[in-house]
Design an enzyme around this catalytic site. Structure first.
Site, PDB file in Angstrom:
ATOM      1  N   ARG A  38       2.314 -32.059   5.660  1.00  0.00           N
ATOM      2  CA  ARG A  38       2.243 -33.327   6.392  1.00  0.00           C
ATOM      3  C   ARG A  38       1.031 -34.121   5.919  1.00  0.00           C
ATOM      4  O   ARG A  38      -0.041 -33.538   5.699  1.00  0.00           O
ATOM      5  CB  ARG A  38       2.109 -33.074   7.890  1.00  0.00           C
ATOM      6  CG  ARG A  38       3.271 -32.329   8.526  1.00  0.00           C
ATOM      7  CD  ARG A  38       2.930 -31.949   9.948  1.00  0.00           C
ATOM      8  NE  ARG A  38       1.744 -31.084  10.013  1.00  0.00           N
ATOM      9  CZ  ARG A  38       1.204 -30.629  11.129  1.00  0.00           C
ATOM     10  NH1 ARG A  38       1.740 -30.961  12.296  1.00  0.00           N
ATOM     11  NH2 ARG A  38       0.153 -29.847  11.096  1.00  0.00           N
ATOM     12  N   ASP A  72       5.607 -37.214   4.050  1.00  0.00           N
ATOM     13  CA  ASP A  72       6.151 -37.370   5.404  1.00  0.00           C
ATOM     14  C   ASP A  72       7.664 -37.272   5.312  1.00  0.00           C
ATOM     15  O   ASP A  72       8.336 -38.219   4.893  1.00  0.00           O
ATOM     16  CB  ASP A  72       5.729 -38.716   5.994  1.00  0.00           C
ATOM     17  CG  ASP A  72       6.166 -38.874   7.445  1.00  0.00           C
ATOM     18  OD1 ASP A  72       6.915 -38.000   7.940  1.00  0.00           O
ATOM     19  OD2 ASP A  72       5.751 -39.871   8.085  1.00  0.00           O
ATOM     20  N   HIS A 138       6.452 -15.862  18.873  1.00  0.00           N
ATOM     21  CA  HIS A 138       5.504 -15.463  17.844  1.00  0.00           C
ATOM     22  C   HIS A 138       5.612 -13.957  17.626  1.00  0.00           C
ATOM     23  O   HIS A 138       6.408 -13.263  18.265  1.00  0.00           O
ATOM     24  CB  HIS A 138       4.083 -15.858  18.231  1.00  0.00           C
ATOM     25  CG  HIS A 138       3.749 -17.287  17.907  1.00  0.00           C
ATOM     26  ND1 HIS A 138       3.844 -17.794  16.630  1.00  0.00           N
ATOM     27  CD2 HIS A 138       3.324 -18.309  18.708  1.00  0.00           C
ATOM     28  CE1 HIS A 138       3.483 -19.065  16.642  1.00  0.00           C
ATOM     29  NE2 HIS A 138       3.171 -19.408  17.887  1.00  0.00           N
ATOM     30  N   ASP A 139       4.771 -13.447  16.738  1.00  0.00           N
ATOM     31  CA  ASP A 139       4.813 -12.048  16.323  1.00  0.00           C
ATOM     32  C   ASP A 139       4.924 -11.085  17.501  1.00  0.00           C
ATOM     33  O   ASP A 139       5.760 -10.187  17.515  1.00  0.00           O
ATOM     34  CB  ASP A 139       3.548 -11.752  15.512  1.00  0.00           C
ATOM     35  CG  ASP A 139       3.635 -10.462  14.718  1.00  0.00           C
ATOM     36  OD1 ASP A 139       3.461  -9.381  15.330  1.00  0.00           O
ATOM     37  OD2 ASP A 139       3.875 -10.519  13.513  1.00  0.00           O
ATOM     38  N   ASN A 141       6.052 -11.500  20.444  1.00  0.00           N
ATOM     39  CA  ASN A 141       7.346 -11.583  21.117  1.00  0.00           C
ATOM     40  C   ASN A 141       8.416 -10.806  20.367  1.00  0.00           C
ATOM     41  O   ASN A 141       9.253 -10.126  20.967  1.00  0.00           O
ATOM     42  CB  ASN A 141       7.772 -13.035  21.263  1.00  0.00           C
ATOM     43  CG  ASN A 141       6.708 -13.896  21.906  1.00  0.00           C
ATOM     44  OD1 ASN A 141       6.236 -14.847  21.298  1.00  0.00           O
ATOM     45  ND2 ASN A 141       6.296 -13.571  23.126  1.00  0.00           N
ATOM     46  N   ASP A 168       5.425 -10.900  11.255  1.00  0.00           N
ATOM     47  CA  ASP A 168       5.237 -11.966  10.285  1.00  0.00           C
ATOM     48  C   ASP A 168       5.256 -11.442   8.859  1.00  0.00           C
ATOM     49  O   ASP A 168       5.904 -12.020   7.979  1.00  0.00           O
ATOM     50  CB  ASP A 168       3.906 -12.678  10.536  1.00  0.00           C
ATOM     51  CG  ASP A 168       3.965 -13.656  11.696  1.00  0.00           C
ATOM     52  OD1 ASP A 168       5.038 -13.785  12.307  1.00  0.00           O
ATOM     53  OD2 ASP A 168       2.942 -14.292  11.991  1.00  0.00           O
TER      54      ASP A 168
END
Length: 373
Positions: A38, A72, A138-139, A141, A168
Site C-alpha cells: 500500500r 493502490d 490468528h495463529d 485461534n 503461520d
C-alpha cells in the site's frame, strides 16, 4: 553460481508473516521477488516494534533481498500496474480473505486467462471454502480449533501460549513453499500453472499424527499431560534442578533410558514403567537435588538425550550454531543499519553467497521485473 530459483519471477501481495516468509525463502534461493505494498504505510509489519531506522526489524528479517513497489490496488492505475507485473510472473502469493482478490479484479480466473503459466498461491487461515473460510483469526485461534492447543498444558492443566507462531510458519509458510515448488515442477511437464489453496488450520493436523493415530486406533483420544510427548512419561519430561534451571530429558529408547537412570543414580528404574507417576516423582526428586551445572557435566558425552534448557540469547552464542554459520548472513535496513539475517532452512548450496542483502524501503523499486531476471 546458478541458484535453483534463478529466473523465477514472484509477485508478493502478502503481508505480516506466512506469505512474506514464503517469498523470503524463494528470494534466498534466487527468485526475483517484487513485493506490492500500500502506498500509505505499506506492509503493516513495517510499523511493528522494535525498529532499526524507519522500519521494524521483523520486516527486515522477512523481506531481505526483495524489491518494493507501492501500488493502490483500489485504483485502476494501481491494478493496471499490478497486472503488468503479474503477466510476467511465474508465481503470485496472496494472503487476503477469500473473495478479496476477485473483487479487486485480480482473481485466479482473470489472471490465469492473461498468464496461463502462473502459479497462484493463496494462504488463508481456514482455506478458500468451508463454513469458516471468512472467519477472522490468528495463529492462536487456528491452534485452538485444530485441537493442538488443548494438548499444550501447564502444571495447572490450563493450555499455555506456545512461544512460536506454529500455524503461520508450519501451517502456512512451509506448505506454501512446498506446493509452489511442486507446481513449478508440474508446469515444466504441462506448461500450465495452477491455483493453490493453503489453509493454515488444515495443515496443523499433520503435526498431530500420533494423536490422530491414538484416536483412530481406539487407544483413546490424547489428553494434555497424559501421553508420550505431552508429559505423560518420565522419559519425555522437563525437570527442575536445584538452582532453579531446567533439564529437558527425552531418553525414550531403552538404551538411552538405561544411561539416564544410571547417571541420575537410580539404575533400579531402568526397567520401570515411565508412565507410572511414582517414577516421574522419583526422577524429579533426584534431578532437583543437584544444580543444573552438575547435571550438564554428568550427562556430557553420555547418550541420554538430556540437556539444559537455555534462553535464546545463550543459544545464538552456542559454538555449535556459530560454527555452522547460522548467523553469518546480514540484512541492511533502509536507514543503513546492518543486522543479522534470519536463518532459514535452505541448504547453502541453494543460496547466494552474498552475506549482506537489503530490506527494501517502501516503494523503492519500479513496477517491473528486471530485464532478463
Amino acid at each position: 553460481m546458478t541458484l535453483p530459483l534463478q529466473g523465477v519471477k514472484v509477485v508478493d501481495l502478502s503481508t505480516l508473516l506466512p506469505g512474506p516468509m514464503c517469498t523470503l525463502l524463494m528470494a534466498e534461493a534466487g527468485a526475483e521477488v517484487v513485493k506490492i505494498e500500500r502506498p500509505k504505510g505499506g506492509d503493516e509489519m513495517r510499523s511493528y516494534v522494535p525498529k532499526r531506522g524507519p522500519d521494524s526489524v521483523n520486516f527486515g528479517l522477512l523481506n531481505r533481498g526483495k524489491r518494493s513497489v507501492a501500488l493502490d490496488l483500489k485504483t485502476q492505475a494501481g491494478r493496471d500496474a499490478a497486472l503488468a507485473l503479474i503477466e510476467q510472473a511465474d508465481v503470485l502469493v496472496e494472503q487476503f480473505r477469500p473473495g478479496v482478490m476477485d473483487r479487486l479484479g485480480l482473481g485466479y480466473d482473470v489472471l490465469a486467462a492473461r498468464n496461463p503459466r502462473l502459479v497462484y498461491c493463496s494462504i488463508t487461515g481456514y482455506g478458500q471454502t468451508g463454513p469458516k473460510a471468512d472467519v477472522a483469526a490468528h495463529d492462536l485461534n487456528y491452534l485452538a480449533e485444530s485441537g493442538m492447543l488443548a494438548l499444550c498444558a501447564g502444571s495447572d492443566g490450563a493450555p499455555v501460549l506456545p512461544p512460536a507462531l506454529i500455524a503461520d510458519i508450519a501451517g502456512g509458510t512451509y506448505p506454501a513453499m512446498m506446493n509452489i515448488l511442486f507446481a513449478l515442477r508440474q508446469r515444466e511437464q504441462t506448461g500450465q500453472g495452477c491455483r493453490l489453496d493453503i489453509s493454515m488450520a488444515d495443515n496443523l493436523f499433520t503435526f498431530m499424527y500420533w494423536a490422530l493415530g491414538n484416536g483412530e486406533s481406539g487407544y483413546g483420544w490424547p489428553k494434555p499431560g497424559g501421553e508420550l510427548v505431552t508429559g505423560g512419561t518420565a522419559r519425555y519430561q522437563i525437570y527442575r534442578a536445584a538452582d532453579g534451571r531446567y533439564l529437558a530429558a527425552a531418553p525414550l529408547e531403552e538404551k538411552f533410558w538405561q544411561n539416564f537412570t544410571r547417571i541420575i543414580g537410580a539404575p533400579e528404574l531402568a526397567t520401570a514403567d515411565g508412565l507410572d507417576p511414582a517414577v516421574k516423582d522419583r526422577v524429579a526428586a533426584l534431578i532437583g537435588s543437584e544444580p543444573s551445572d552438575v547435571w550438564v557435566e554428568r550427562f556430557a558425552d553420555v547418550d541420554a538425550c538430556t540437556v539444559r534448557i537455555v534462553g535464546l540469547e545463550e543459544a545464538v552464542k552456542d559454538p555449535h550454531f556459530v560454527q555452522r554459520g547460522l548467523f553469518d548472513r546480514k540484512v541492511r535496513m533502509p536507514g543503513g543499519d546492518v543486522m543479522t539475517a534470519l536463518p532459514v532452512p535452505i541448504a547453502d548450496v541453494f543460496r547466494a553467497k552474498d552475506e549482506v542483502r537489503d530490506s527494501p524501503a517502501l516503494g523503492s523499486s519500479e513496477a517491473r521485473f528486471e530485464r532478463g531476471g
